[in-house]
Design a protein around this motif. Structure first.
Motif, PDB file in Angstrom:
ATOM      1  N   VAL A   1     109.474 -13.201  94.482  1.00  0.00           N
ATOM      2  CA  VAL A   1     108.790 -12.602  95.633  1.00  0.00           C
ATOM      3  C   VAL A   1     109.125 -13.670  96.415  1.00  0.00           C
ATOM      4  N   SER A   2     109.742 -13.218  97.733  1.00  0.00           N
ATOM      5  CA  SER A   2     110.118 -13.846  98.877  1.00  0.00           C
ATOM      6  C   SER A   2     108.876 -14.377  99.594  1.00  0.00           C
ATOM      7  N   LYS A   3     109.260 -15.468 100.471  1.00  0.00           N
ATOM      8  CA  LYS A   3     108.182 -16.132 100.990  1.00  0.00           C
ATOM      9  C   LYS A   3     107.650 -15.194 102.409  1.00  0.00           C
ATOM     10  N   ALA A   4     108.577 -14.559 102.901  1.00  0.00           N
ATOM     11  CA  ALA A   4     108.150 -13.535 103.944  1.00  0.00           C
ATOM     12  C   ALA A   4     107.030 -12.672 103.302  1.00  0.00           C
ATOM     13  N   ILE A   5     107.350 -12.257 102.100  1.00  0.00           N
ATOM     14  CA  ILE A   5     106.185 -11.490 101.426  1.00  0.00           C
ATOM     15  C   ILE A   5     104.768 -11.922 101.324  1.00  0.00           C
ATOM     16  N   ILE A   6     104.753 -13.137 100.767  1.00  0.00           N
ATOM     17  CA  ILE A   6     103.512 -13.884 100.646  1.00  0.00           C
ATOM     18  C   ILE A   6     102.819 -14.257 101.862  1.00  0.00           C
ATOM     19  N   ASP A   7     103.837 -14.536 102.701  1.00  0.00           N
ATOM     20  CA  ASP A   7     103.161 -14.917 104.089  1.00  0.00           C
ATOM     21  C   ASP A   7     102.590 -13.579 104.790  1.00  0.00           C
ATOM     22  N   SER A   8     103.210 -12.583 104.597  1.00  0.00           N
ATOM     23  CA  SER A   8     102.564 -11.178 105.171  1.00  0.00           C
ATOM     24  C   SER A   8     101.344 -11.024 104.450  1.00  0.00           C
ATOM     25  N   ILE A   9     101.233 -11.091 103.205  1.00  0.00           N
ATOM     26  CA  ILE A   9      99.930 -10.644 102.448  1.00  0.00           C
ATOM     27  C   ILE A   9      98.710 -11.904 102.867  1.00  0.00           C
ATOM     28  N   TYR A  10      99.058 -13.223 103.037  1.00  0.00           N
ATOM     29  CA  TYR A  10      98.136 -14.098 103.392  1.00  0.00           C
ATOM     30  C   TYR A  10      97.499 -13.672 105.019  1.00  0.00           C
ATOM     31  N   ASP A  11      98.714 -13.229 105.789  1.00  0.00           N
ATOM     32  CA  ASP A  11      98.456 -12.921 107.266  1.00  0.00           C
ATOM     33  C   ASP A  11      97.286 -11.670 107.230  1.00  0.00           C
ATOM     34  N   ALA A  12      97.421 -11.119 106.283  1.00  0.00           N
ATOM     35  CA  ALA A  12      96.340  -9.725 106.120  1.00  0.00           C
ATOM     36  C   ALA A  12      95.156 -10.197 105.434  1.00  0.00           C
TER      37      ALA A  12
END
Length: 426
Positions: free
Chosen positions: A288-299
């Motif tokens: 899983v890319s960091k961009a995906i994880i960041d987006s999930i955390y942002d939500a």
């Protein structure tokens, strides 16, 4: 019995759907009066490995190997982390790229054409030329990516009178990551030249989607047939469903495969529905890319997220059957609508509802619809996504979240191998 020499880079212990495709073709070909002989690199650099998958190799299959030189070893001395990430297909977003990322991408795109396995082409042609003559091989099959494998077929076709079938698991010059490789005009022309030579010189083309079929029909007169990926028809395991309302994605999640509206819809459901907040769990298995994880955390979904990392194929099958909902995502662009993720077919076998997200007119949305196996949404359809997830959740609460799929038998590995055998026997 007819002999078919299959030339592939990916083979157990490599993980991923590309391995499953040809491993299963090889498993069933003898039932259709074809003896498969598999040619693979002796010392490959596989970015993802699955040690359990070796157990699925037929004991009586003939496998021949030759050493390969790959530049990843040298590149990793420069930046091990960056090299590993790029080799797995995860390319950082432009604005987040370190100068090392940019340099490695430029080198990868302009020095290694068509790809970093190019150094296996000439040694393979030399070795296989002798092997083909000695063992009376009259059919060869190349499968890519890496598309350098097709150049081995091109070289052998020029030296021998034989049938050459080229299998494209993904497109070549229109594949999504080409836009990120910082290709020079000269490099782009080289790719187009090689692609044209392979398409026109091969005797038969196989593609995995109808979109790629349409693309290639504009480029060549060589016969083309769609043979999708599929699933293994085995007895279903008796696996209990997760107690929680799990939404699971199995496979790589690249940074461009990021449905931000899905995360927002889930976030709103968590805020608005206390039962949903208590029961919902998002599981991601694979790279899983960091961009995906960041987006999930942002939500604000961090507390609902479980990252499992890479899991074996056996574990993946188990997770698919346990999950309440299965998530299938493809990049939102015109050039990716022809991609049918290999995991779709195993999702079909699991017979759990599929939540698909992708570009307009995506080929895989047609399969979801025709098999009655789930629902499909565009990236921008946040409210529709939210509404459908809530419907699924209410059915889960009523212990009635099931799927009544249909017409999936044509996607079994054995049925697909029969289609392949007809092409070989022609």
């Amino acid at each position: 019995m007819k002999k078919a020499l299959i030339i592939t880079y990916y083979w157990p212990p490599a993980g991923g759907p590309g391995v499953q495709r040809w491993l299963k073709f090889v498993t069933y070909l003898k039932e259709f009066n074809i003896e498969p002989i598999v040619y693979i690199p002796k010392n490959p650099t596989y970015p993802i490995q699955d040690s359990n998958i070796k157990n699925e190799i037929p004991r009586d299959v003939k496998i021949i190997t030759q050493p390969i030189f790959e530049p990843y070893g040298f590149a990793s001395k420069f930046s091990k982390k960056n090299t590993s990430t790029i080799s797995k297909g995860i390319i950082p977003e432009q604005k987040k790229q370190h100068w090392k990322d940019k340099l490695l991408l430029w080198i990868r795109g302009n020095f290694f054409i068509p790809d970093a396995r190019k150094f296996w082409i000439k040694p393979s042609i030399k070795f296989l030329t002798s092997y083909i003559e000695k063992h009376s091989i009259d059919t060869i099959i190349t499968t890519g990516p890496p598309h350098s494998i097709h150049l081995i077929g091109l070289g052998l076709k020029e030296k021998h009178t034989l049938k050459w079938i080229a299998d494209f698991r993904d497109p070549w010059t229109t594949i999504g990551y080409h836009q990120k490789l910082k290709l020079s005009d000269w490099s782009k022309k080289r790719h187009l030249k090689f692609e044209k030579q392979v398409l026109d010189t091969s005797d038969q083309l196989i593609v995995t989607s109808w979109g790629t079929l349409k693309e290639f029909e504009t480029k060549t007169n060589t016969p083309i047939q769609v043979i999708t990926n599929g699933f293994e028809e085995t007895k279903a395991l008796k696996i209990a469903l997760d107690q929680k309302f799990t939404l699971s994605h199995i496979g790589s999640l690249l940074s461009e495969r990021n449905p931000k509206n899905l995360w927002l819809a889930l976030s709103e459901l968590v805020k608005e529905n206390n039962d949903f907040a208590q029961q919902f769990q998002l599981k991601l298995a694979g790279v899983v890319s960091k961009a995906i994880i960041d987006s999930i955390y942002d939500a604000k979904l961090k507390d609902h997220l479980t990252i499992l990392g890479y899991i074996s194929h056996t574990e993946a099958l188990r997770l698919q059957q346990q999950s309440q909902l299965l998530l299938l995502i493809e990049i939102d662009s015109e050039i990716t609508k022809a991609i049918i993720p290999g995991k779709l077919f195993e999702y079909l076998k699991a017979q759990r509802p599929i939540l698909g997200i992708g570009p307009k007119n995506a080929d895989f949305s047609t399969i979801i619809k025709e098999t009655n196996s789930g629902t499909f949404f565009l990236y921008e359809e946040k409210e529709a996504l939210k509404s459908q997830i809530l419907k699924y959740f209410n059915r889960y609460l009523e212990n009635d979240l099931n799927v009544n799929s249909k017409n999936i038998q044509k996607y079994t590995r054995k049925s697909l191998t029969e289609q392949l055998s007809i092409l070989i026997h022609k």
